[in-house]
Design a protein around this motif. Structure first.
Motif, PDB file in Angstrom:
ATOM      1  N   ASN A  25       3.992  -6.648  -4.901  1.00  0.00           N
ATOM      2  CA  ASN A  25       3.055  -6.190  -3.765  1.00  0.00           C
ATOM      3  C   ASN A  25       1.756  -7.317  -3.624  1.00  0.00           C
ATOM      4  O   ASN A  25       1.491  -7.658  -2.553  1.00  0.00           O
ATOM      5  N   TRP A  26       1.373  -7.863  -4.860  1.00  0.00           N
ATOM      6  CA  TRP A  26       0.380  -8.850  -4.749  1.00  0.00           C
ATOM      7  C   TRP A  26       0.872 -10.362  -4.181  1.00  0.00           C
ATOM      8  O   TRP A  26      -0.046 -10.830  -3.463  1.00  0.00           O
ATOM      9  N   GLN A  72       8.803 -10.439  -2.677  1.00  0.00           N
ATOM     10  CA  GLN A  72       8.375  -9.217  -2.792  1.00  0.00           C
ATOM     11  C   GLN A  72       9.548  -8.176  -2.872  1.00  0.00           C
ATOM     12  O   GLN A  72       9.661  -7.027  -3.796  1.00  0.00           O
ATOM     13  N   LEU A  87       0.628  -9.569  -0.435  1.00  0.00           N
ATOM     14  CA  LEU A  87      -0.376  -9.490  -0.008  1.00  0.00           C
ATOM     15  C   LEU A  87      -1.333 -10.778  -0.141  1.00  0.00           C
ATOM     16  O   LEU A  87      -2.126 -10.938   0.773  1.00  0.00           O
ATOM     17  N   TRP A 144       5.928  -7.053   7.525  1.00  0.00           N
ATOM     18  CA  TRP A 144       5.756  -5.986   6.534  1.00  0.00           C
ATOM     19  C   TRP A 144       6.870  -4.925   6.377  1.00  0.00           C
ATOM     20  O   TRP A 144       7.046  -4.046   5.556  1.00  0.00           O
TER      21      TRP A 144
END
Length: 162
Positions: A21-22, A135, A25, A54
């Protein structure tokens, strides 16, 4: 000893999940703060991370949640749960979870190819698509590690059946 192994597996899974997730992000933040080249201040950045970027991550995250909410004994049919169709329903939800994760990975590869690679953007902008794919791969890896860790009964025994 088995508790120590399960804690290691949980920590590993959380680190993979956080890394997944980072990474995305980071790409979303870079996209939000992208600016025009200093030589050409009137030219806007060619592409940004949008809602389409997303969606694959959301699908993979939902798939991971669905997969890890299902009790493995129910899928294998080891215990009597009172309902004759409980095993069938558990397998159906497990299939839906894996389908969500596979759809998320396929969607991220599709977004990478159609949105970033075919338009021949520079490496600065194709990073957004590569972060999306990484991801989804890391989310799948995290779900696999959690799924395998559910089958650990002793430190040296792994049951890799579904």
């Amino acid at each position: 000893m088995a508790k120590n192994l399960s804690m290691v597996v949980v920590k590993l899974t959380l680190r993979i999940f956080a890394l997944a997730n980072w990474t995305f992000l980071d790409a979303a933040i870079l996209s939000a703060h992208a600016h025009a080249p200093y030589e050409e201040p009137q030219v806007p950045p060619p592409v940004h991370v949008s809602f389409v970027d997303w969606l694959p991550g959301i699908c993979s995250l939902l798939g991971m949640i669905v997969i890890n909410l299902i009790d493995k004994d129910r899928v294998q049919g080891h215990e009597d749960f009172g309902d004759a169709r409980a095993v069938w329903r558990a397998r159906l939800f497990l299939f839906i979870g894996f389908a969500l994760m596979a759809g998320g990975l396929a969607g991220s590869v599709t977004v990478l190819v159609l949105k970033y690679i075919l338009h021949h953007y520079t490496e600065q902008y194709t990073y957004y698509g590569y972060a999306n794919v990484s991801q989804n791969v890391a989310l799948m890896l995290s779900a696999i590690v959690l799924w395998i860790s559910q089958s650990v009964s002793t430190e040296y025994e792994y049951t890799l059946s579904i």
